[in-house]
Scaffold this motif. Sequence first.
Motif, mmCIF file in Angstrom:
data_model
loop_
_atom_site.group_PDB
_atom_site.id
_atom_site.type_symbol
_atom_site.label_atom_id
_atom_site.label_comp_id
_atom_site.label_asym_id
_atom_site.label_seq_id
_atom_site.Cartn_x
_atom_site.Cartn_y
_atom_site.Cartn_z
ATOM 1 N N THR A 53 0.878 -1.340 -0.002
ATOM 2 C CA THR A 53 0.063 -0.138 -0.128
ATOM 3 C C THR A 53 0.816 1.047 -0.047
ATOM 4 O O THR A 53 0.508 2.235 -0.702
ATOM 5 N N ASN A 54 1.927 1.180 0.707
ATOM 6 C CA ASN A 54 2.659 2.352 0.535
ATOM 7 C C ASN A 54 3.560 2.556 -0.606
ATOM 8 O O ASN A 54 3.808 3.728 -1.007
ATOM 9 N N ALA A 55 3.999 1.485 -1.233
ATOM 10 C CA ALA A 55 4.490 1.614 -2.539
ATOM 11 C C ALA A 55 3.528 2.134 -3.755
ATOM 12 O O ALA A 55 3.743 3.009 -4.379
ATOM 13 N N ILE A 56 2.093 1.579 -3.536
ATOM 14 C CA ILE A 56 1.202 2.276 -4.553
ATOM 15 C C ILE A 56 0.962 3.740 -4.183
ATOM 16 O O ILE A 56 0.643 4.533 -5.045
ATOM 17 N N SER A 57 0.850 4.199 -3.073
ATOM 18 C CA SER A 57 0.740 5.612 -2.441
ATOM 19 C C SER A 57 1.868 6.400 -3.074
ATOM 20 O O SER A 57 1.686 7.547 -3.554
ATOM 21 N N SER A 58 2.910 5.832 -3.237
ATOM 22 C CA SER A 58 4.035 6.765 -3.631
ATOM 23 C C SER A 58 3.973 6.801 -5.241
ATOM 24 O O SER A 58 4.422 7.917 -5.535
ATOM 25 N N VAL A 59 3.295 5.712 -5.772
ATOM 26 C CA VAL A 59 2.961 6.142 -7.345
ATOM 27 C C VAL A 59 1.870 7.156 -7.436
ATOM 28 O O VAL A 59 1.785 8.150 -8.291
ATOM 29 N N ILE A 60 0.784 6.862 -6.624
ATOM 30 C CA ILE A 60 -0.173 7.820 -6.541
ATOM 31 C C ILE A 60 0.194 9.551 -6.421
ATOM 32 O O ILE A 60 -0.255 10.240 -6.983
ATOM 33 N N ILE A 61 1.273 9.336 -5.466
ATOM 34 C CA ILE A 61 1.549 11.056 -5.020
ATOM 35 C C ILE A 61 2.291 11.739 -6.326
ATOM 36 O O ILE A 61 2.477 12.753 -6.596
ATOM 37 N N ILE A 78 -6.731 21.853 -7.986
ATOM 38 C CA ILE A 78 -7.216 21.455 -6.706
ATOM 39 C C ILE A 78 -7.265 20.204 -6.115
ATOM 40 O O ILE A 78 -6.848 19.856 -5.041
ATOM 41 N N LEU A 79 -7.764 19.242 -7.105
ATOM 42 C CA LEU A 79 -8.083 17.947 -6.537
ATOM 43 C C LEU A 79 -6.485 17.338 -6.472
ATOM 44 O O LEU A 79 -6.285 16.421 -5.616
ATOM 45 N N GLY A 80 -5.731 17.676 -7.380
ATOM 46 C CA GLY A 80 -4.148 17.115 -7.221
ATOM 47 C C GLY A 80 -3.482 17.775 -5.904
ATOM 48 O O GLY A 80 -2.790 16.814 -5.344
ATOM 49 N N VAL A 81 -3.766 18.884 -5.442
ATOM 50 C CA VAL A 81 -3.350 19.273 -4.186
ATOM 51 C C VAL A 81 -3.925 18.505 -3.090
ATOM 52 O O VAL A 81 -3.061 18.069 -2.045
ATOM 53 N N ILE A 82 -5.167 18.082 -2.956
ATOM 54 C CA ILE A 82 -5.871 17.252 -2.213
ATOM 55 C C ILE A 82 -5.303 16.021 -2.085
ATOM 56 O O ILE A 82 -4.802 15.401 -1.007
ATOM 57 N N ALA A 83 -4.830 15.548 -3.361
ATOM 58 C CA ALA A 83 -4.300 14.107 -3.531
ATOM 59 C C ALA A 83 -2.967 14.056 -3.008
ATOM 60 O O ALA A 83 -2.682 12.950 -2.201
ATOM 61 N N ILE A 84 -2.314 15.293 -3.101
ATOM 62 C CA ILE A 84 -0.976 15.067 -2.598
ATOM 63 C C ILE A 84 -1.213 15.062 -1.004
ATOM 64 O O ILE A 84 -0.202 14.261 -0.543
ATOM 65 N N LEU A 86 -3.384 13.969 0.752
ATOM 66 C CA LEU A 86 -3.744 12.596 1.338
ATOM 67 C C LEU A 86 -2.990 11.290 1.309
ATOM 68 O O LEU A 86 -2.601 10.431 1.972
ATOM 69 N N ALA A 87 -2.283 11.573 -0.006
ATOM 70 C CA ALA A 87 -1.207 10.459 -0.114
ATOM 71 C C ALA A 87 -0.231 10.547 0.696
ATOM 72 O O ALA A 87 0.419 9.621 1.179
ATOM 73 N N ALA A 88 0.392 11.787 1.079
ATOM 74 C CA ALA A 88 1.296 11.754 2.072
ATOM 75 C C ALA A 88 1.067 11.333 3.513
ATOM 76 O O ALA A 88 1.842 10.792 4.046
ATOM 77 N N VAL A 89 -0.010 11.736 3.643
ATOM 78 C CA VAL A 89 -0.648 11.187 4.946
ATOM 79 C C VAL A 89 -0.686 9.483 4.912
ATOM 80 O O VAL A 89 -0.395 8.808 6.111
#
Length: 109
Positions: A53-61, A78-84, A86-89
């Motif tokens: 899951t951490n590896a997938i989140s790093s691809v998402i970020i 705006i959605l990209g900044v929100i995704a950054i 959430l993915a960082a958390v």
Amino acid sequence: MDLTQKVADTALHTVAVSPFLSQFSLFILAIFIGYYVVWSVTPALHTPLMSVTNAISSVIIVGALIAGGPADMSLAKILGVIAIGLAAVNIFGGFAVTHRMLSMYKKKK
């Protein structure tokens, strides 16, 4: 009626699907698949699942950084900044949970 005429008639009667509807349907499908995959994992596999899951989140970020990068202000930015955020958390929280789970298996001194 020959084959080329049938293909042309079929092409005229196709319905265009909205890109938003297509992507939203894929998002909903991913939610259900993710839910059933995570809840069907045995407890012994939770730590490897967290690592994946951490590896997938790093691809998402990376994708979120690309979406949040343009200079113009748009819904995608705006959605990209929100995704950054959430993915960082998700990445940092996942590493913290993985570290805690692995520390449970260490021998006490």
